[in-house]
Design an enzyme around this catalytic site. Structure first.
Site, PDB file in Angstrom:
ATOM      1  N   ASP A 159     -47.441  -4.604  49.186  1.00 17.87           N
ATOM      2  CA  ASP A 159     -47.237  -4.939  50.601  1.00 17.87           C
ATOM      3  C   ASP A 159     -48.117  -4.052  51.479  1.00 17.87           C
ATOM      4  OD1 ASP A 159     -45.092  -6.650  49.740  1.00 17.87           O
ATOM      5  OD2 ASP A 159     -43.981  -4.809  49.386  1.00 17.87           O
ATOM      6  N   HIS A 187     -38.784  -4.711  49.668  1.00 23.69           N
ATOM      7  CA  HIS A 187     -39.868  -5.595  49.229  1.00 23.69           C
ATOM      8  C   HIS A 187     -39.320  -7.017  49.277  1.00 23.69           C
ATOM      9  CE1 HIS A 187     -43.072  -7.528  47.113  1.00 23.69           C
ATOM     10  NE2 HIS A 187     -42.211  -7.975  46.218  1.00 23.69           N
TER      11      HIS A 187
HETATM   12  P1  NAX Z   1     -43.420 -13.414  34.453  1.00 26.01           P
HETATM   13  O1  NAX Z   1     -42.245 -14.339  34.425  1.00 26.01           O
HETATM   14  O2  NAX Z   1     -44.781 -13.957  34.180  1.00 26.01           O
HETATM   15  O3  NAX Z   1     -43.172 -12.229  33.424  1.00 26.01           O
HETATM   16  C1  NAX Z   1     -41.969 -11.559  33.325  1.00 26.01           C
HETATM   17  C2  NAX Z   1     -41.813 -11.142  31.898  1.00 26.01           C
HETATM   18  O4  NAX Z   1     -40.641 -10.343  31.815  1.00 26.01           O
HETATM   19  C3  NAX Z   1     -41.620 -12.313  30.926  1.00 26.01           C
HETATM   20  O5  NAX Z   1     -42.575 -12.221  29.885  1.00 26.01           O
HETATM   21  C4  NAX Z   1     -40.197 -12.126  30.425  1.00 26.01           C
HETATM   22  O6  NAX Z   1     -40.050 -12.522  29.060  1.00 26.01           O
HETATM   23  C5  NAX Z   1     -40.009 -10.630  30.600  1.00 26.01           C
HETATM   24  N1  NAX Z   1     -38.623 -10.178  30.657  1.00 26.01           N
HETATM   25  C6  NAX Z   1     -37.556 -10.819  31.193  1.00 26.01           C
HETATM   26  N2  NAX Z   1     -36.442 -10.105  31.003  1.00 26.01           N
HETATM   27  C7  NAX Z   1     -36.812  -8.975  30.365  1.00 26.01           C
HETATM   28  C8  NAX Z   1     -36.107  -7.855  29.891  1.00 26.01           C
HETATM   29  N3  NAX Z   1     -34.798  -7.763  30.006  1.00 26.01           N
HETATM   30  N4  NAX Z   1     -36.792  -6.876  29.260  1.00 26.01           N
HETATM   31  C9  NAX Z   1     -38.132  -6.981  29.102  1.00 26.01           C
HETATM   32  N5  NAX Z   1     -38.863  -8.034  29.512  1.00 26.01           N
HETATM   33  C10 NAX Z   1     -38.195  -9.026  30.148  1.00 26.01           C
HETATM   34  O7  NAX Z   1     -43.344 -12.687  35.859  1.00 26.01           O
HETATM   35  P2  NAX Z   1     -44.475 -11.817  36.579  1.00 26.01           P
HETATM   36  O8  NAX Z   1     -45.301 -12.715  37.430  1.00 26.01           O
HETATM   37  O9  NAX Z   1     -45.124 -10.957  35.581  1.00 26.01           O
HETATM   38  O10 NAX Z   1     -43.574 -10.965  37.595  1.00 26.01           O
HETATM   39  C11 NAX Z   1     -42.687  -9.978  37.104  1.00 26.01           C
HETATM   40  C12 NAX Z   1     -41.787  -9.490  38.215  1.00 26.01           C
HETATM   41  O11 NAX Z   1     -42.540  -8.860  39.230  1.00 26.01           O
HETATM   42  C13 NAX Z   1     -41.017 -10.607  38.923  1.00 26.01           C
HETATM   43  O12 NAX Z   1     -39.684 -10.186  39.127  1.00 26.01           O
HETATM   44  C14 NAX Z   1     -41.734 -10.735  40.243  1.00 26.01           C
HETATM   45  O13 NAX Z   1     -40.896 -11.283  41.234  1.00 26.01           O
HETATM   46  C15 NAX Z   1     -42.064  -9.287  40.499  1.00 26.01           C
HETATM   47  N6  NAX Z   1     -43.082  -8.999  41.512  1.00 26.01           N
HETATM   48  C16 NAX Z   1     -42.934  -7.884  42.241  1.00 26.01           C
HETATM   49  C17 NAX Z   1     -43.865  -7.493  43.183  1.00 26.01           C
HETATM   50  C18 NAX Z   1     -43.692  -6.249  43.981  1.00 26.01           C
HETATM   51  O14 NAX Z   1     -44.529  -6.028  44.869  1.00 26.01           O
HETATM   52  N7  NAX Z   1     -42.693  -5.410  43.767  1.00 26.01           N
HETATM   53  C19 NAX Z   1     -45.047  -8.353  43.476  1.00 26.01           C
HETATM   54  C20 NAX Z   1     -45.382  -9.287  42.361  1.00 26.01           C
HETATM   55  C21 NAX Z   1     -44.200  -9.905  41.676  1.00 26.01           C
HETATM   56  O15 NAX Z   1     -43.758 -10.977  42.474  1.00 26.01           O
END
Ligand code: NAX
Length: 323
Positions: A159, A187
Site C-alpha cells: 500500500d 490493509h
Molecule cells: P494463492 O491462492 O495463489 O496462494 C495461496 C497459497 O496458500 C495456496 O497455494 C494455498 O494452497 C496456500 N495455503 C492455504 N492455506 C495454507 C496453510 N494453512 N498453510 C500453508 N499454505 C496454505 O494466493 P496469493 O495470490 O499468493 O495471495 C496470498 C495471500 O496474500 C492472500 O490472502 C491475499 O489476499 C494476500 N495478499 C496480501 C497483500 C498485502 O498487501 N498484505 C497483497 C497481495 C495479496 O492480496
C-alpha cells in the site's frame, strides 16, 4: 561465509509464493552474501505443485541456498526459523462473508502462531501477508506468548509503494524524491495513505496537489488498487506483493533510513487503541522498528484514521475467541 539463516515461506506454491521465493533465494531479501535454508509450507493438496516449485529452485542452482525443505507441517516448517513470511491463507469463496473469512484464516494463524512459539528461533521475525493481514497477524502473535509482539508485523508496504507511485505520477517526480509518506491502519479499503507529512524534493506534498485530488482521487486509488489490478489482470497482485514483502523484511533485517509503513502491534501510539495490529509510519533500524512519533495529524487525518481503527476493532471482536 556467514552462518545460514532459515527462512520459512507459507503458501509457497501460490501466486505470491512463486514471485517471492526465487528472489529470496537470489539474496534480494537478506543480502547477496547471506546463505539461506528455505522451509516451504503448503497444504497437502498443493504439495505436488510445491514439488514443482522446488524442482525449479534446484534448477536455478542458487549459490546461497544451503537446503530446501518442502513440508505440510507447520511444526517442521518453523523449526529454528529466523524469518517467517506467512503468505498462505484461505481465499474468499463465493458467498463467504468477511466474518467467515476471518474465522477460516483465524484457525490457520492460530496453528501457525503456536508452531512459531514452539519451534522458531527466539529472535524470529514474522511478516504476515495473507489476508486479512492485520488481524491474522494479531492472531498469530497472541498465540505465540513466548515471543515478543514486536517480532510480528503485517504487510502494508505494498500500500505504501502504491501511494508513492500514485503521488509520483501526479506531481511528475521520481518515487525517490518523496519522503515521509505513510499508510495508517488496516490493509483493507479503509487504509489511510497520508500525505500530511510527506515531502517531494523537500516541498510539502500537499502544497503540490489540491485537497479534491487528495481526498477524491488519491486516497480511493490507493485503497482500491488491489481491486483494479484484479479487474485488469484477472488475478490479484502477486509480483508487486512479493516485491513489497522483500522490501519490508530487508529493511527490518538490515535497516534503512527511509520512512515506510508497517502493521505493528499497537501499544497506544498516536492514541490508537491498544491490542490491534495497525499500520504506522516507521523507520527500520537494523533488527528493530521505530514508529515515527510526533506527527501532527489534522482533523481530516484523524477522521480517516478513526475509520480504519474501528474496522480493526470490529475484526478483533469477530475473532476474540482465538486470541
Ligand atoms: P494463492 O491462492 O495463489 O496462494 C495461496 C497459497 O496458500 C495456496 O497455494 C494455498 O494452497 C496456500 N495455503 C492455504 N492455506 C495454507 C496453510 N494453512 N498453510 C500453508 N499454505 C496454505 O494466493 P496469493 O495470490 O499468493 O495471495 C496470498 C495471500 O496474500 C492472500 O490472502 C491475499 O489476499 C494476500 N495478499 C496480501 C497483500 C498485502 O498487501 N498484505 C497483497 C497481495 C495479496 O492480496
Amino acid at each position: 561465509m556467514q552462518k545460514p539463516l532459515r527462512v520459512a515461506v507459507t503458501g509457497a506454491a501460490g501466486q505470491i509464493g512463486y514471485q517471492l521465493i526465487y528472489r529470496i533465494a537470489a539474496g534480494e531479501m537478506l543480502g547477496r552474501d547471506q546463505p539461506l535454508h528455505l522451509s516451504l509450507l503448503e497444504i497437502p493438496p498443493a504439495m505436488e505443485a510445491l514439488n514443482g516449485v522446488v524442482m525449479e529452485l534446484e534448477d536455478c542452482a542458487f549459490p546461497l541456498i544451503q537446503g530446501i525443505d518442502p513440508t505440510d507441517s507447520p511444526d517442521t516448517a518453523f523449526a529454528e526459523v529466523d524469518i517467517a513470511v506467512l503468505v498462505g491463507s484461505r481465499p474468499r469463496s463465493p458467498g463467504m462473508e468477511r466474518r467467515d473469512l476471518l474465522e477460516a484464516n483465524g484457525e490457520i494463524f492460530t496453528i501457525q502462531g503456536k508452531a512459531l512459539n514452539e519451534h522458531a528461533a527466539r529472535s524470529v521475525k514474522v511478516l504476515v501477508v495473507g489476508n486479512p493481514a492485520n488481524t491474522n497477524c494479531l492472531i498469530a502473535l497472541r498465540n505465540a506468548p513466548d515471543l515478543d509482539p514486536t517480532q510480528f508485523c503485517a504487510m502494508t508496504r505494498l500500500d505504501h509503494n502504491r501511494a508513492l507511485a500514485q503521488l509520483a505520477l501526479k506531481v511528475e517526480c521520481h518515487v525517490s524524491d518523496i519522503s515521509g509518506l505513510a499508510v495508517w491502519g488496516n490493509h483493507s479499503p479503509t487504509m489511510f495513505p497520508e500525505l500530511g507529512s510527506a515531502t517531494v524534493s523537500g516541498e510539502p506534498a500537499l502544497s503540490l496537489v489540491d485537497m479534491e485530488w487528495y481526498d477524491k482521487e488519491f486516497i480511493p486509488a490507493v485503497q482500491q488498487r488491489g481491486a483494479a489490478i484484479l479487474q485488469a489482470r484477472g488475478f490479484s497482485s502477486a509480483a508487486s506483493a512479493a516485491n513489497a514483502a522483500i522490501e519490508q523484511v530487508r529493511d527490518w533485517h538490515l535497516g534503512s533510513q527511509l520512512v515506510t509503513s508497517m502493521g505493528l502491534y499497537s501499544t497506544g501510539s498516536y492514541g490508537i487503541r491498544e491490542g490491534i495490529v495497525f499500520s504506522y509510519p516507521v523507520i527500520c533500524k537494523r533488527d528493530s522498528v521505530q514508529i515515527v512519533e510526533g506527527r501532527t495529524l489534522d482533523q481530516f487525518s484523524r477522521d480517516k484514521i478513526a475509520i480504519t481503527e474501528q474496522e480493526l476493532l470490529d475484526e478483533r471482536s469477530a475473532i476474540e475467541h482465538l486470541i
